[in-house]
Motif scaffolding. Structure first.
Motif, PDB file in Angstrom:
ATOM      1  N   THR A 183      -1.480   8.725   2.359  1.00 20.83           N
ATOM      2  CA  THR A 183      -0.399   9.713   2.317  1.00 20.83           C
ATOM      3  C   THR A 183       0.726   9.330   3.277  1.00 20.83           C
ATOM      4  O   THR A 183       1.908   9.324   2.914  1.00 20.83           O
ATOM      5  CB  THR A 183      -0.935  11.106   2.668  1.00 20.83           C
ATOM      6  OG1 THR A 183      -1.926  11.484   1.711  1.00 20.83           O
ATOM      7  CG2 THR A 183       0.190  12.138   2.665  1.00 20.83           C
ATOM      8  N   GLY A 184       0.368   8.996   4.523  1.00 22.76           N
ATOM      9  CA  GLY A 184       1.382   8.688   5.519  1.00 22.76           C
ATOM     10  C   GLY A 184       2.156   7.416   5.227  1.00 22.76           C
ATOM     11  O   GLY A 184       3.380   7.384   5.352  1.00 22.76           O
ATOM     12  N   LEU A 185       1.461   6.351   4.814  1.00 18.37           N
ATOM     13  CA  LEU A 185       2.142   5.091   4.543  1.00 18.37           C
ATOM     14  C   LEU A 185       3.077   5.203   3.351  1.00 18.37           C
ATOM     15  O   LEU A 185       4.211   4.712   3.384  1.00 18.37           O
ATOM     16  CB  LEU A 185       1.117   3.976   4.285  1.00 18.37           C
ATOM     17  CG  LEU A 185       0.563   3.226   5.496  1.00 18.37           C
ATOM     18  CD1 LEU A 185      -0.427   2.169   5.043  1.00 18.37           C
ATOM     19  CD2 LEU A 185       1.676   2.579   6.311  1.00 18.37           C
ATOM     20  N   SER A 186       2.603   5.846   2.293  1.00 19.59           N
ATOM     21  CA  SER A 186       3.427   5.928   1.088  1.00 19.59           C
ATOM     22  C   SER A 186       4.693   6.744   1.331  1.00 19.59           C
ATOM     23  O   SER A 186       5.724   6.497   0.705  1.00 19.59           O
ATOM     24  CB  SER A 186       2.616   6.517  -0.071  1.00 19.59           C
ATOM     25  OG  SER A 186       2.146   7.814   0.242  1.00 19.59           O
ATOM     26  N   TYR A 191      -3.435   5.244  -3.688  1.00 14.73           N
ATOM     27  CA  TYR A 191      -1.981   5.150  -3.483  1.00 14.73           C
ATOM     28  C   TYR A 191      -1.187   5.616  -4.695  1.00 14.73           C
ATOM     29  O   TYR A 191      -0.058   6.087  -4.544  1.00 14.73           O
ATOM     30  CB  TYR A 191      -1.613   3.725  -3.064  1.00 14.73           C
ATOM     31  CG  TYR A 191      -1.865   3.509  -1.585  1.00 14.73           C
ATOM     32  CD1 TYR A 191      -0.850   3.645  -0.659  1.00 14.73           C
ATOM     33  CD2 TYR A 191      -3.144   3.227  -1.118  1.00 14.73           C
ATOM     34  CE1 TYR A 191      -1.091   3.488   0.703  1.00 14.73           C
ATOM     35  CE2 TYR A 191      -3.400   3.069   0.243  1.00 14.73           C
ATOM     36  CZ  TYR A 191      -2.367   3.205   1.150  1.00 14.73           C
ATOM     37  OH  TYR A 191      -2.609   3.066   2.487  1.00 14.73           O
ATOM     38  N   ARG A 192      -1.742   5.513  -5.879  1.00 16.96           N
ATOM     39  CA  ARG A 192      -1.059   6.079  -7.047  1.00 16.96           C
ATOM     40  C   ARG A 192      -1.012   7.590  -6.971  1.00 16.96           C
ATOM     41  O   ARG A 192      -0.056   8.217  -7.431  1.00 16.96           O
ATOM     42  CB  ARG A 192      -1.782   5.641  -8.327  1.00 16.96           C
ATOM     43  CG  ARG A 192      -1.416   4.244  -8.795  1.00 16.96           C
ATOM     44  CD  ARG A 192      -2.202   3.874 -10.025  1.00 16.96           C
ATOM     45  NE  ARG A 192      -1.785   2.583 -10.576  1.00 16.96           N
ATOM     46  CZ  ARG A 192      -2.456   1.910 -11.500  1.00 16.96           C
ATOM     47  NH1 ARG A 192      -3.592   2.406 -11.980  1.00 16.96           N
ATOM     48  NH2 ARG A 192      -2.013   0.743 -11.937  1.00 16.96           N
ATOM     49  N   ALA A 193      -2.051   8.184  -6.359  1.00 19.96           N
ATOM     50  CA  ALA A 193      -2.133   9.645  -6.286  1.00 19.96           C
ATOM     51  C   ALA A 193      -1.401  10.220  -5.082  1.00 19.96           C
ATOM     52  O   ALA A 193      -1.226  11.441  -4.987  1.00 19.96           O
ATOM     53  CB  ALA A 193      -3.604  10.071  -6.243  1.00 19.96           C
ATOM     54  N   ALA A 194      -0.973   9.357  -4.160  1.00 16.42           N
ATOM     55  CA  ALA A 194      -0.357   9.846  -2.925  1.00 16.42           C
ATOM     56  C   ALA A 194       1.096  10.259  -3.147  1.00 16.42           C
ATOM     57  O   ALA A 194       1.887   9.515  -3.714  1.00 16.42           O
ATOM     58  CB  ALA A 194      -0.423   8.755  -1.848  1.00 16.42           C
ATOM     59  N   ASN A 195       1.442  11.465  -2.708  1.00 12.47           N
ATOM     60  CA  ASN A 195       2.832  11.955  -2.702  1.00 12.47           C
ATOM     61  C   ASN A 195       3.563  11.802  -4.038  1.00 12.47           C
ATOM     62  O   ASN A 195       4.658  11.228  -4.089  1.00 12.47           O
ATOM     63  CB  ASN A 195       3.632  11.231  -1.609  1.00 12.47           C
ATOM     64  CG  ASN A 195       3.006  11.365  -0.240  1.00 12.47           C
ATOM     65  OD1 ASN A 195       2.680  12.454   0.200  1.00 12.47           O
ATOM     66  ND2 ASN A 195       2.807  10.248   0.427  1.00 12.47           N
ATOM     67  N   SER A 226       3.540   2.396  -8.104  1.00 14.45           N
ATOM     68  CA  SER A 226       2.853   1.673  -9.177  1.00 14.45           C
ATOM     69  C   SER A 226       2.530   0.268  -8.694  1.00 14.45           C
ATOM     70  O   SER A 226       3.291  -0.335  -7.918  1.00 14.45           O
ATOM     71  CB  SER A 226       3.720   1.603 -10.434  1.00 14.45           C
ATOM     72  OG  SER A 226       4.945   0.945 -10.160  1.00 14.45           O
ATOM     73  N   LEU A 227       1.388  -0.261  -9.137  1.00 11.31           N
ATOM     74  CA  LEU A 227       0.970  -1.605  -8.743  1.00 11.31           C
ATOM     75  C   LEU A 227       1.820  -2.618  -9.495  1.00 11.31           C
ATOM     76  O   LEU A 227       1.793  -2.699 -10.719  1.00 11.31           O
ATOM     77  CB  LEU A 227      -0.513  -1.812  -9.057  1.00 11.31           C
ATOM     78  CG  LEU A 227      -1.090  -3.179  -8.682  1.00 11.31           C
ATOM     79  CD1 LEU A 227      -1.019  -3.401  -7.176  1.00 11.31           C
ATOM     80  CD2 LEU A 227      -2.535  -3.304  -9.171  1.00 11.31           C
ATOM     81  N   ALA A 228       2.589  -3.415  -8.736  1.00 11.69           N
ATOM     82  CA  ALA A 228       3.475  -4.396  -9.344  1.00 11.69           C
ATOM     83  C   ALA A 228       2.855  -5.784  -9.393  1.00 11.69           C
ATOM     84  O   ALA A 228       3.184  -6.590 -10.260  1.00 11.69           O
ATOM     85  CB  ALA A 228       4.792  -4.459  -8.563  1.00 11.69           C
ATOM     86  N   ARG A 229       1.918  -6.073  -8.447  1.00 12.01           N
ATOM     87  CA  ARG A 229       1.388  -7.427  -8.380  1.00 12.01           C
ATOM     88  C   ARG A 229       0.143  -7.465  -7.503  1.00 12.01           C
ATOM     89  O   ARG A 229       0.014  -6.672  -6.570  1.00 12.01           O
ATOM     90  CB  ARG A 229       2.450  -8.365  -7.794  1.00 12.01           C
ATOM     91  CG  ARG A 229       2.051  -9.825  -7.704  1.00 12.01           C
ATOM     92  CD  ARG A 229       3.115 -10.630  -6.960  1.00 12.01           C
ATOM     93  NE  ARG A 229       2.751 -12.029  -6.818  1.00 12.01           N
ATOM     94  CZ  ARG A 229       3.373 -12.896  -6.026  1.00 12.01           C
ATOM     95  NH1 ARG A 229       4.419 -12.506  -5.322  1.00 12.01           N
ATOM     96  NH2 ARG A 229       2.975 -14.156  -5.945  1.00 12.01           N
TER      97      ARG A 229
END
Length: 303
Positions: A244-247, A273-277, A284-287
């Protein structure tokens, strides 16, 4: 160069939780008793260790085999015993060989003994890891360097945060590749001191700030953000806690690079990370950049 003395050693394989007991049972045997981790590929921390007794003359193999078998019996573990001869060696030259320069993308990481060897077109980083993590040799660090190089070739970030900076290598790489304001943060004040020393060695003290911070919601980090590029090379468990904090620190259209995770841990990290904020624009995962069983993940926030 002068050579070191030659030594002989006797070793016993011991689970990590029994190392102190094994060392105590061996007492002041030989000229030194020590222990070291047996590195296992794909594992951040190995459960297997070896306790080593060092001698300056050949030990009595029969006597020491019996003694270590007794230690193993007392610890209720198999008696896996090794004898070795450690010949005289030029350890300065050997260490320099192990710490040979690394080329990751455009970044050329080198020690003081390799000064003047930066290839044309490379971005040289003089590195003294000291007591901090981050020499560039770890697969996770290498993956982050590759990601930073590729992202900076496309668009130079105006602001960059290196969370869990260790030696400061990733912050320095971003600055060398053209990032504007760069901030390096670590929970360990020793790592921050190492980073500041490396900044001085590379003439980057005026371009990169270094501070002790234990979490991404630290007011100083939030005040300096949001960041076009956030990099966190830590481990899967703290990365999950920081989701949550990083995103929140990633600017719209910005990138988040996560590393320090094994291939099997990727699905968990991606889900967190997809679910965060989601209210401020999803990630979205780019790579992904795989290397030796470790994955570096590059996320992008919607513009």
């Amino acid at each position: 160069m002068p050579l070191s003395p030659e030594f002989w050693s006797v070793e016993l394989d011991v689970p990590v939780d029994l190392v102190p007991a094994a060392e105590e049972m061996l007492g002041d045997a030989g000229i030194a008793v020590s222990s070291y981790e047996v590195v296992r590929p794909g594992m951040a921390m190995s459960p297997d260790w070896r306790v080593q007794v060092l001698f300056d003359a050949p030990p009595d193999e029969k006597d020491w085999r019996a003694r270590l078998k007794a230690v193993a019996t007392g610890l209720d573990i198999p008696a896996v015993i090794r004898f070795a001869h450690l010949p005289a060696k030029d350890w300065v030259r050997h260490t320099n060989t192990l710490n040979a320069p690394i080329l990751a993308g455009r970044f050329f990481l080198y020690g003081a003994h390799d000064a003047g060897q930066v290839p044309p077109g490379a971005l040289g980083i003089l590195l003294d890891a000291g007591l901090a993590f981050g020499t560039g040799r770890a697969p996770s660090t290498f993956g982050c360097l590759q990601a930073i190089d590729d992202l900076c070739r496309v668009a130079k970030p105006r602001r960059m945060l290196d969370m869990g900076t260790g030696s400061g290598v990733l912050a320095m790489a971003a600055a060398k590749a053209g990032a504007g304001a760069v901030l390096a943060a670590d929970i360990d004040p020793v790592a921050v001191d190492v980073t500041r020393n490396n900044l001085r060695l590379n003439g980057l003290s005026s371009r990169i700030g270094a501070l002790t911070a234990s979490r991404p919601d630290d007011p100083r980090l939030r005040q300096a953000g949001p960041y076009d590029l956030v990099v966190a090379n830590i481990l899967a468990e703290p990365l999950c806690r920081m989701a949550t904090g990083l995103s929140r620190l990633v600017a719209a259209g910005g990138h988040l690079v996560l590393s320090g995770l094994l291939a099997r841990e990727e699905r968990l990290i991606v889900a967190r990370y997809r679910a965060a904020n989601p209210s401020i624009g999803g990630l979205s995962l780019a790579r992904r950049i795989p290397r030796e069983g470790w994955h570096t993940l590059v996320f992008k926030r919607r513009a």
